[in-house]
Design a protein around this motif. Structure first.
Motif, mmCIF file in Angstrom:
data_model
loop_
_atom_site.group_PDB
_atom_site.id
_atom_site.type_symbol
_atom_site.label_atom_id
_atom_site.label_comp_id
_atom_site.label_asym_id
_atom_site.label_seq_id
_atom_site.Cartn_x
_atom_site.Cartn_y
_atom_site.Cartn_z
ATOM 1 N N ASP A 76 11.911 -7.281 6.590
ATOM 2 C CA ASP A 76 12.108 -7.004 5.183
ATOM 3 C C ASP A 76 11.408 -5.749 4.750
ATOM 4 N N LEU A 77 12.124 -4.480 5.153
ATOM 5 C CA LEU A 77 11.422 -3.185 4.970
ATOM 6 C C LEU A 77 12.678 -2.393 4.579
ATOM 7 N N ASP A 78 12.230 -1.632 3.473
ATOM 8 C CA ASP A 78 13.384 -0.867 2.767
ATOM 9 C C ASP A 78 13.550 0.310 3.665
ATOM 10 N N PRO A 79 14.770 0.837 4.156
ATOM 11 C CA PRO A 79 14.678 1.944 4.830
ATOM 12 C C PRO A 79 14.588 3.122 4.191
ATOM 13 N N THR A 80 14.434 3.070 2.739
ATOM 14 C CA THR A 80 13.764 4.425 1.845
ATOM 15 C C THR A 80 12.438 4.517 1.907
ATOM 16 N N LEU A 81 11.585 3.745 2.431
ATOM 17 C CA LEU A 81 9.979 3.777 2.313
ATOM 18 C C LEU A 81 9.584 5.112 2.905
ATOM 19 N N PRO A 82 8.608 5.572 2.239
ATOM 20 C CA PRO A 82 8.134 6.944 3.061
ATOM 21 C C PRO A 82 7.733 6.773 4.507
ATOM 22 N N LEU A 83 7.267 5.742 5.074
ATOM 23 C CA LEU A 83 6.880 5.767 6.567
ATOM 24 C C LEU A 83 8.248 6.044 7.427
ATOM 25 N N PHE A 84 9.350 5.690 6.834
ATOM 26 C CA PHE A 84 10.489 6.115 7.583
ATOM 27 C C PHE A 84 11.158 7.550 7.255
ATOM 28 N N THR A 85 11.111 7.848 5.893
ATOM 29 C CA THR A 85 11.689 8.895 5.151
ATOM 30 C C THR A 85 10.842 10.317 5.433
ATOM 31 N N GLU A 86 9.534 10.086 5.657
ATOM 32 C CA GLU A 86 8.603 11.263 5.616
ATOM 33 C C GLU A 86 8.299 11.604 7.112
ATOM 34 N N ASN A 87 8.844 10.824 7.965
ATOM 35 C CA ASN A 87 8.086 11.119 9.478
ATOM 36 C C ASN A 87 8.436 12.368 10.019
ATOM 37 N N ASP A 88 7.689 13.169 10.403
ATOM 38 C CA ASP A 88 7.694 14.617 11.101
ATOM 39 C C ASP A 88 8.838 14.513 12.216
ATOM 40 N N GLU A 123 0.910 -1.284 0.206
ATOM 41 C CA GLU A 123 0.011 -0.041 0.042
ATOM 42 C C GLU A 123 0.782 1.302 -0.103
ATOM 43 N N GLY A 124 2.091 1.077 0.038
ATOM 44 C CA GLY A 124 3.059 2.405 0.040
ATOM 45 C C GLY A 124 2.685 3.303 1.210
ATOM 46 N N TYR A 125 2.684 2.523 2.405
ATOM 47 C CA TYR A 125 2.423 3.339 3.850
ATOM 48 C C TYR A 125 3.192 4.642 3.838
ATOM 49 N N ARG A 126 2.432 5.662 4.410
ATOM 50 C CA ARG A 126 3.260 6.730 4.869
ATOM 51 C C ARG A 126 2.864 7.032 6.315
ATOM 52 N N PRO A 127 3.566 8.037 7.070
ATOM 53 C CA PRO A 127 3.185 8.367 8.288
ATOM 54 C C PRO A 127 1.802 8.803 8.459
ATOM 55 N N PRO A 128 0.977 8.760 9.411
ATOM 56 C CA PRO A 128 -0.397 9.295 9.549
ATOM 57 C C PRO A 128 -0.416 10.739 9.505
ATOM 58 N N GLN A 129 -1.325 11.395 8.853
ATOM 59 C CA GLN A 129 -1.368 12.698 8.429
ATOM 60 C C GLN A 129 -2.256 13.409 9.644
ATOM 61 N N ASP A 130 -1.934 14.996 9.431
ATOM 62 C CA ASP A 130 -2.837 15.415 10.504
ATOM 63 C C ASP A 130 -4.450 15.423 10.381
ATOM 64 N N PRO A 131 -5.194 15.097 11.202
ATOM 65 C CA PRO A 131 -6.580 14.768 10.923
ATOM 66 C C PRO A 131 -7.354 16.073 10.911
ATOM 67 N N THR A 132 -8.532 16.084 10.232
ATOM 68 C CA THR A 132 -9.238 17.382 10.281
ATOM 69 C C THR A 132 -10.509 17.382 11.141
ATOM 70 N N ASP A 133 -11.054 18.396 11.517
ATOM 71 C CA ASP A 133 -12.125 18.481 12.483
ATOM 72 C C ASP A 133 -13.256 17.632 11.768
ATOM 73 N N PRO A 134 -13.928 16.817 12.808
ATOM 74 C CA PRO A 134 -14.170 17.081 14.133
ATOM 75 C C PRO A 134 -12.833 16.119 14.960
ATOM 76 N N VAL A 135 -12.167 15.480 14.075
ATOM 77 C CA VAL A 135 -11.329 14.420 14.827
ATOM 78 C C VAL A 135 -10.085 15.307 15.329
ATOM 79 N N ALA A 136 -9.544 16.455 14.746
ATOM 80 C CA ALA A 136 -8.598 17.131 15.314
ATOM 81 C C ALA A 136 -8.837 17.735 16.735
#
Length: 275
Positions: free
Chosen positions: A139-151, A104-117
């Motif tokens: 078996d996880l590529d260190p260049t995956l977005p979930l690692f490289t795009e983490n805030d 699925e090409g996971y990325r870090p969770p993003q900022d939620p919108t209201d009313p969740v935020a």
């Protein structure tokens, strides 16, 4: 003619005698419209002793497939995305298997919108849930977005692995993630949930895949199942497309209690509680 014992006949007439449950039409319905986000945010989820409340959330076609061409996005719709955002918004941790991360090409969770935020802020919770990846082999590529795009302001993703995982893969991921060893050859999910409980998680959302779902259900670790039933037929289930659970037959079938069904644009959003 072969008659089921629940039928009785008198002359040419028949009467059904064994069915006594009330049957209601759920759709179409003239019931009030509801906000699906608010509905899921308002549900009660008391954490069991020693571990968080565990929610499994999946989208599935009418014939049980959970992906189209290897990804779940082809099954979704607007309402499904709202439910997905609500469930992420009420969770402290998002648990996912390594295979699903890759597919699925996971990325870090993003900022939620209201009313969740607003709800998260009022409850003094982190702005976003933390991602937890289960991978015995690492078996996880260190260049995956979930690692490289983490805030930089967020904690690093947590990766649950085993003591027998390859040392070189551990060394590659240690600068990018918090590695937690849970077991020798298979990730001990009971131990992992106890660890998540110890670091403050009260609600954990599992987003699959089907193999991880199966492990959680088989271990008796699921409290809630949310299924978005997509009005699509995919075909090929068992021939490349997987169902909600992927694994051997459960030792004992698990009884689910239907709590609620919402409907939008042909989709059904079902919330079940594990009995």
């Amino acid at each position: 003619w072969l008659w089921n014992s629940r039928w009785t006949t008198t002359g040419l007439s028949t009467a059904w005698t064994g069915y006594r449950r009330a049957v209601r039409i759920l759709h179409p319905s003239d019931g009030p419209e509801v906000d699906p986000v608010e509905a899921y945010l308002d549900d009660d989820r008391p954490a069991p002793p020693g571990r968080p409340w565990v929610v499994v959330n999946m989208v599935a076609s009418m014939d049980g497939a959970t992906t189209v061409a290897g990804r779940s996005g082809g099954l979704g719709g607007t309402g499904d995305r709202h439910v997905f955002q609500a469930l992420r918004g009420l969770s402290d941790m998002v648990l996912v298997g390594a295979g699903t991360v890759r597919a699925e090409g996971y990325r870090p969770p993003q900022d939620p919108t209201d009313p969740v935020a607003s709800r998260r802020a009022a409850e003094r919770r982190a702005p976003r849930p933390r991602l937890v990846v289960v991978s015995g082999s690492l078996d996880l590529d260190p260049t995956l977005p979930l690692f490289t795009e983490n805030d930089l302001g967020d904690p690093a993703p947590l990766v649950a692995t085993v003591s027998s995982s390859p040392a070189d893969r551990r060394a590659a991921l240690e600068p990018l993630a918090e590695l937690v060893v849970c077991g020798e050859t298979l990730v001990d999910l009971t131990g992992l949930l106890a660890t998540l409980n110890d670091i403050g998680a009260r609600t954990v959302l599992c987003e699959g895949g089907p193999h991880l779902n199966h492990q959680l259900f088989a271990a008796g670790l699921v409290d809630e199942l949310c299924v978005s039933i997509s009005p699509m037929l995919v075909g090929g289930v068992g021939l490349g497309s997987r169902g909600l659970l992927d694994g051997p037959s459960l030792a004992v079938p698990i009884r689910l209690g239907l709590h609620r069904v919402l409907s939008e644009d042909g989709f059904l959003f079902c919330r079940y509680l594990v009995s």
